[in-house]
Design a protein around this motif. Structure first.
Motif, PDB file in Angstrom:
ATOM      1  N   ILE A 179      54.453  23.725  44.040  1.00 48.77           N
ATOM      2  CA  ILE A 179      53.440  23.875  45.078  1.00 48.77           C
ATOM      3  C   ILE A 179      53.665  22.710  46.033  1.00 48.77           C
ATOM      4  O   ILE A 179      53.553  21.556  45.643  1.00 48.77           O
ATOM      5  CB  ILE A 179      52.010  23.866  44.495  1.00 48.77           C
ATOM      6  CG1 ILE A 179      51.834  25.037  43.517  1.00 48.77           C
ATOM      7  CG2 ILE A 179      50.981  23.941  45.619  1.00 48.77           C
ATOM      8  CD1 ILE A 179      50.483  25.070  42.821  1.00 48.77           C
ATOM      9  N   TYR A 180      54.028  23.027  47.260  1.00 47.45           N
ATOM     10  CA  TYR A 180      54.433  22.018  48.238  1.00 47.45           C
ATOM     11  C   TYR A 180      53.223  21.500  49.012  1.00 47.45           C
ATOM     12  O   TYR A 180      53.039  21.791  50.191  1.00 47.45           O
ATOM     13  CB  TYR A 180      55.470  22.603  49.185  1.00 47.45           C
ATOM     14  CG  TYR A 180      56.715  23.080  48.494  1.00 47.45           C
ATOM     15  CD1 TYR A 180      57.721  22.190  48.149  1.00 47.45           C
ATOM     16  CD2 TYR A 180      56.880  24.425  48.160  1.00 47.45           C
ATOM     17  CE1 TYR A 180      58.879  22.626  47.502  1.00 47.45           C
ATOM     18  CE2 TYR A 180      58.025  24.866  47.521  1.00 47.45           C
ATOM     19  CZ  TYR A 180      59.016  23.966  47.195  1.00 47.45           C
ATOM     20  OH  TYR A 180      60.153  24.402  46.552  1.00 47.45           O
ATOM     21  N   THR A 181      52.407  20.703  48.349  1.00 47.79           N
ATOM     22  CA  THR A 181      51.160  20.221  48.942  1.00 47.79           C
ATOM     23  C   THR A 181      51.376  19.296  50.132  1.00 47.79           C
ATOM     24  O   THR A 181      50.464  19.116  50.932  1.00 47.79           O
ATOM     25  CB  THR A 181      50.304  19.493  47.888  1.00 47.79           C
ATOM     26  OG1 THR A 181      51.052  18.402  47.352  1.00 47.79           O
ATOM     27  CG2 THR A 181      49.896  20.440  46.763  1.00 47.79           C
ATOM     28  N   ASP A 182      52.559  18.740  50.269  1.00 47.52           N
ATOM     29  CA  ASP A 182      52.825  17.827  51.375  1.00 47.52           C
ATOM     30  C   ASP A 182      53.185  18.554  52.669  1.00 47.52           C
ATOM     31  O   ASP A 182      53.295  17.930  53.722  1.00 47.52           O
ATOM     32  CB  ASP A 182      53.929  16.847  50.995  1.00 47.52           C
ATOM     33  CG  ASP A 182      55.229  17.539  50.600  1.00 47.52           C
ATOM     34  OD1 ASP A 182      55.177  18.663  50.058  1.00 47.52           O
ATOM     35  OD2 ASP A 182      56.296  16.948  50.825  1.00 47.52           O
ATOM     36  N   ILE A 183      53.362  19.856  52.617  1.00 46.88           N
ATOM     37  CA  ILE A 183      53.676  20.627  53.829  1.00 46.88           C
ATOM     38  C   ILE A 183      52.363  21.085  54.450  1.00 46.88           C
ATOM     39  O   ILE A 183      51.586  21.818  53.839  1.00 46.88           O
ATOM     40  CB  ILE A 183      54.594  21.814  53.516  1.00 46.88           C
ATOM     41  CG1 ILE A 183      55.926  21.290  52.984  1.00 46.88           C
ATOM     42  CG2 ILE A 183      54.786  22.688  54.754  1.00 46.88           C
ATOM     43  CD1 ILE A 183      56.904  22.359  52.573  1.00 46.88           C
ATOM     44  N   THR A 184      52.128  20.632  55.664  1.00 45.09           N
ATOM     45  CA  THR A 184      50.879  20.939  56.361  1.00 45.09           C
ATOM     46  C   THR A 184      51.151  21.914  57.506  1.00 45.09           C
ATOM     47  O   THR A 184      52.275  22.340  57.713  1.00 45.09           O
ATOM     48  CB  THR A 184      50.238  19.644  56.901  1.00 45.09           C
ATOM     49  OG1 THR A 184      51.174  19.018  57.788  1.00 45.09           O
ATOM     50  CG2 THR A 184      49.899  18.687  55.775  1.00 45.09           C
ATOM     51  N   GLY A 185      50.106  22.238  58.252  1.00 48.04           N
ATOM     52  CA  GLY A 185      50.236  23.134  59.392  1.00 48.04           C
ATOM     53  C   GLY A 185      49.463  24.423  59.209  1.00 48.04           C
ATOM     54  O   GLY A 185      49.406  25.255  60.098  1.00 48.04           O
ATOM     55  N   SER A 186      48.876  24.590  58.051  1.00 46.28           N
ATOM     56  CA  SER A 186      48.109  25.797  57.743  1.00 46.28           C
ATOM     57  C   SER A 186      47.035  25.414  56.731  1.00 46.28           C
ATOM     58  O   SER A 186      47.055  24.315  56.173  1.00 46.28           O
ATOM     59  CB  SER A 186      49.032  26.854  57.138  1.00 46.28           C
ATOM     60  OG  SER A 186      48.303  27.957  56.633  1.00 46.28           O
ATOM     61  N   ASP A 187      46.129  26.331  56.484  1.00 45.65           N
ATOM     62  CA  ASP A 187      45.159  26.093  55.417  1.00 45.65           C
ATOM     63  C   ASP A 187      45.774  26.363  54.045  1.00 45.65           C
ATOM     64  O   ASP A 187      45.198  26.024  53.020  1.00 45.65           O
ATOM     65  CB  ASP A 187      43.881  26.904  55.621  1.00 45.65           C
ATOM     66  CG  ASP A 187      44.121  28.395  55.761  1.00 45.65           C
ATOM     67  OD1 ASP A 187      45.277  28.805  56.009  1.00 45.65           O
ATOM     68  OD2 ASP A 187      43.154  29.160  55.626  1.00 45.65           O
TER      69      ASP A 187
END
Length: 80
Positions: A63-71
């Protein structure tokens, strides 16, 4: 939630839990409200569910929790 329980009961595998049965506090979705992501107040609602027949071929779930840009954040699965 009941449908997920039903799927697992009939022989499907929640691949994240397969590798991390006791890990808590990892989510794939956070509300845009109340600084939910900043406070890590989310839900794990993005899954890879596989047949039990694939269990011995599962290599990694992420689970790539460090990738942002969306909910939501991306989830990944490696199968050999």
């Amino acid at each position: 939630r009941q449908k997920m329980t039903d799927l697992l009961a009939v022989g499907f595998t929640d691949t994240w839990r397969y590798f991390y049965p006791d890990v808590t506090g990892i989510y794939s979705w956070w509300s845009y409200r109340f600084k939910a992501r900043q406070n890590n107040a989310g839900w794990r609602i993005d899954y890879f569910i596989t047949s039990k027949a694939l269990d011995d071929r599962l290599e990694k779930a992420e689970i790539y929790t460090d990738i942002t840009g969306s909910d939501h954040c991306p989830v990944g699965l490696t199968i050999k």
